[in-house]
Write a protein that holds these residues in place. Structure first.
Motif, mmCIF file in Angstrom:
data_model
loop_
_atom_site.group_PDB
_atom_site.id
_atom_site.type_symbol
_atom_site.label_atom_id
_atom_site.label_comp_id
_atom_site.label_asym_id
_atom_site.label_seq_id
_atom_site.Cartn_x
_atom_site.Cartn_y
_atom_site.Cartn_z
ATOM 1 N N GLU A 1 -32.157 0.237 28.897
ATOM 2 C CA GLU A 1 -30.710 0.322 28.695
ATOM 3 C C GLU A 1 -30.168 -0.974 28.084
ATOM 4 O O GLU A 1 -29.333 -0.933 27.169
ATOM 5 C CB GLU A 1 -30.024 0.611 30.030
ATOM 6 C CG GLU A 1 -28.532 0.808 29.906
ATOM 7 C CD GLU A 1 -27.914 1.259 31.212
ATOM 8 O OE1 GLU A 1 -27.475 2.416 31.278
ATOM 9 O OE2 GLU A 1 -27.876 0.445 32.162
ATOM 10 N N LEU A 2 -30.631 -2.107 28.568
ATOM 11 C CA LEU A 2 -30.161 -3.383 28.012
ATOM 12 C C LEU A 2 -30.546 -3.521 26.546
ATOM 13 O O LEU A 2 -29.731 -3.956 25.725
ATOM 14 C CB LEU A 2 -30.706 -4.561 28.828
ATOM 15 C CG LEU A 2 -30.153 -4.706 30.241
ATOM 16 C CD1 LEU A 2 -30.831 -5.870 30.962
ATOM 17 C CD2 LEU A 2 -28.645 -4.876 30.247
ATOM 18 N N VAL A 3 -31.769 -3.147 26.203
ATOM 19 C CA VAL A 3 -32.185 -3.221 24.799
ATOM 20 C C VAL A 3 -31.327 -2.286 23.963
ATOM 21 O O VAL A 3 -30.876 -2.649 22.874
ATOM 22 C CB VAL A 3 -33.688 -2.898 24.637
ATOM 23 C CG1 VAL A 3 -34.069 -2.822 23.162
ATOM 24 C CG2 VAL A 3 -34.539 -3.938 25.348
ATOM 25 N N TYR A 4 -31.064 -1.097 24.476
ATOM 26 C CA TYR A 4 -30.241 -0.137 23.737
ATOM 27 C C TYR A 4 -28.839 -0.695 23.469
ATOM 28 O O TYR A 4 -28.335 -0.624 22.342
ATOM 29 C CB TYR A 4 -30.141 1.185 24.508
ATOM 30 C CG TYR A 4 -29.245 2.194 23.832
ATOM 31 C CD1 TYR A 4 -29.704 2.944 22.758
ATOM 32 C CD2 TYR A 4 -27.929 2.372 24.256
ATOM 33 C CE1 TYR A 4 -28.875 3.856 22.128
ATOM 34 C CE2 TYR A 4 -27.100 3.284 23.632
ATOM 35 C CZ TYR A 4 -27.571 4.021 22.565
ATOM 36 O OH TYR A 4 -26.747 4.916 21.928
ATOM 37 N N TYR A 5 -28.201 -1.247 24.482
ATOM 38 C CA TYR A 5 -26.817 -1.692 24.336
ATOM 39 C C TYR A 5 -26.675 -3.092 23.722
ATOM 40 O O TYR A 5 -25.644 -3.390 23.132
ATOM 41 C CB TYR A 5 -26.087 -1.653 25.684
ATOM 42 C CG TYR A 5 -25.631 -0.269 26.043
ATOM 43 C CD1 TYR A 5 -24.574 0.341 25.373
ATOM 44 C CD2 TYR A 5 -26.253 0.454 27.051
ATOM 45 C CE1 TYR A 5 -24.154 1.617 25.687
ATOM 46 C CE2 TYR A 5 -25.842 1.731 27.377
ATOM 47 C CZ TYR A 5 -24.793 2.310 26.686
ATOM 48 O OH TYR A 5 -24.376 3.586 27.001
ATOM 49 N N PHE B 1 -22.945 1.687 31.354
ATOM 50 C CA PHE B 1 -24.258 1.327 31.893
ATOM 51 C C PHE B 1 -24.531 2.158 33.140
ATOM 52 O O PHE B 1 -23.680 2.267 34.016
ATOM 53 C CB PHE B 1 -24.320 -0.155 32.236
ATOM 54 C CG PHE B 1 -24.312 -1.076 31.042
ATOM 55 C CD1 PHE B 1 -24.109 -0.619 29.757
ATOM 56 C CD2 PHE B 1 -24.501 -2.431 31.221
ATOM 57 C CE1 PHE B 1 -24.087 -1.475 28.678
ATOM 58 C CE2 PHE B 1 -24.489 -3.305 30.146
ATOM 59 C CZ PHE B 1 -24.285 -2.823 28.866
ATOM 60 N N LYS B 2 -25.738 2.699 33.237
ATOM 61 C CA LYS B 2 -26.096 3.535 34.375
ATOM 62 C C LYS B 2 -27.065 2.841 35.330
ATOM 63 O O LYS B 2 -27.312 3.343 36.421
ATOM 64 C CB LYS B 2 -26.715 4.838 33.886
ATOM 65 C CG LYS B 2 -25.730 5.684 33.105
ATOM 66 C CD LYS B 2 -26.347 6.953 32.610
ATOM 67 C CE LYS B 2 -25.284 7.767 31.886
ATOM 68 N NZ LYS B 2 -25.809 8.648 30.905
ATOM 69 N N THR B 3 -27.609 1.707 34.931
ATOM 70 C CA THR B 3 -28.644 1.057 35.746
ATOM 71 C C THR B 3 -28.243 -0.327 36.228
ATOM 72 O O THR B 3 -29.080 -1.072 36.727
ATOM 73 C CB THR B 3 -29.958 0.939 34.952
ATOM 74 O OG1 THR B 3 -29.720 0.120 33.798
ATOM 75 C CG2 THR B 3 -30.483 2.301 34.544
ATOM 76 N N VAL B 4 -26.988 -0.676 36.110
ATOM 77 C CA VAL B 4 -26.535 -2.018 36.470
ATOM 78 C C VAL B 4 -26.721 -2.300 37.961
ATOM 79 O O VAL B 4 -26.795 -3.449 38.379
ATOM 80 C CB VAL B 4 -25.082 -2.252 36.010
ATOM 81 C CG1 VAL B 4 -24.099 -1.516 36.884
ATOM 82 C CG2 VAL B 4 -24.767 -3.718 35.941
ATOM 83 N N HIS B 5 -26.858 -1.262 38.750
ATOM 84 C CA HIS B 5 -27.070 -1.486 40.175
ATOM 85 C C HIS B 5 -28.402 -2.187 40.470
ATOM 86 O O HIS B 5 -28.614 -2.662 41.568
ATOM 87 C CB HIS B 5 -26.898 -0.198 40.989
ATOM 88 C CG HIS B 5 -27.714 0.958 40.517
ATOM 89 N ND1 HIS B 5 -27.424 1.659 39.372
ATOM 90 C CD2 HIS B 5 -28.803 1.531 41.049
ATOM 91 C CE1 HIS B 5 -28.316 2.618 39.212
ATOM 92 N NE2 HIS B 5 -29.160 2.554 40.212
ATOM 93 N N PHE B 6 -29.297 -2.287 39.464
ATOM 94 C CA PHE B 6 -30.485 -3.122 39.664
ATOM 95 C C PHE B 6 -30.058 -4.550 39.990
ATOM 96 O O PHE B 6 -30.604 -5.186 40.892
ATOM 97 C CB PHE B 6 -31.396 -3.123 38.422
ATOM 98 C CG PHE B 6 -32.498 -4.141 38.536
ATOM 99 C CD1 PHE B 6 -33.636 -3.857 39.269
ATOM 100 C CD2 PHE B 6 -32.393 -5.401 37.950
ATOM 101 C CE1 PHE B 6 -34.638 -4.806 39.422
ATOM 102 C CE2 PHE B 6 -33.381 -6.346 38.086
ATOM 103 C CZ PHE B 6 -34.512 -6.053 38.832
ATOM 104 N N LEU B 7 -29.071 -5.063 39.249
ATOM 105 C CA LEU B 7 -28.581 -6.422 39.497
ATOM 106 C C LEU B 7 -27.866 -6.511 40.839
ATOM 107 O O LEU B 7 -28.009 -7.499 41.563
ATOM 108 C CB LEU B 7 -27.650 -6.873 38.374
ATOM 109 C CG LEU B 7 -28.287 -6.997 36.983
ATOM 110 C CD1 LEU B 7 -27.223 -7.364 35.955
ATOM 111 C CD2 LEU B 7 -29.420 -7.992 36.986
#
Length: 196
Positions: free
Chosen positions: A83-87, A184-190
């Motif tokens: 996701e980070l690479v995409y955005y 962002f859908k995966t920011v909860h990793f942080l």
């Protein structure tokens, strides 16, 4: 048959099963059309590509590697990276360093990576895209120094908890200041791995 390109699938288009976004080793991030819709995000593929009327068409694709072990070990982290690479990359422009950093992740035994080394990986990934957040406080010389260290050394390092907190803040600022942060859908990793 010789396939002229290699890339990692970043995302499939929700509106069309034939459109995908690829991080191509040479061309950077590109949007493509393919007749094969069984390709999944994260897959490393080789392919022939041709452009027709500003649309890239992929043919003769071959699956080189499907990072199942990465997805099984830490699915959230793996999808956060994609996701980070995409955005944080733009269509048609991307340094080779971003592709090489992803290739390094694919060759690393993810279960051996600590939460701290994953954060250091994200630091290296984001700085390779040119992302530097605007912080209200002074940007740490230590964080700047960490971003210059080779990825192979960086993910084996251990940093002091005070620097890890600073790294957490840096990563959060990068994500929060992105114009599409709300998508962002995966920011909860942080959020789940923030140092207290």
């Amino acid at each position: 048959m010789f396939l002229d390109s290699v890339g990692i699938i970043l995302r499939k288009n929700n509106l069309s099963r034939y459109k995908i976004v690829i991080l191509d080793k040479i061309q950077g991030k590109i949007e493509c059309v393919t007749l094969i819709n069984s390709l999944s995000p994260g897959a490393l593929i080789a392919y022939n590509i041709r452009e027709k009327n500003v649309t890239n068409f992929i043919s003769d694709s071959e699956l080189l590697y499907l990072p199942l072990s990465l997805a099984q070990t830490d699915m959230l982290f793996f999808h956060h990276v994609l996701e980070l690479v995409y955005y944080f990359t733009e269509i048609g422009s991307c340094s080779n360093e971003v592709f090489d950093i992803l290739a390094f992740l694919y060759s690393t035994f993810l279960s051996a990576m600590t939460i701290q080394s994953k954060k250091l990986f994200l630091l290296k990934l984001l700085t390779s895209t040119g992302s530097i957040p605007e912080l209200n406080t002074h940007y740490s010389h230590y964080i700047m120094h960490l971003s210059t260290i080779d990825i192979k050394q960086l993910v084996t390092m251990t940093i002091d908890i005070s620097y890890e907190k600073e790294l957490d803040k840096w990563l959060w600022c990068c994500v929060q200041q992105h114009p599409y942060a709300n998508e962002f859908k995966t920011v909860h990793f942080l959020a789940q791995n923030r140092t207290l």
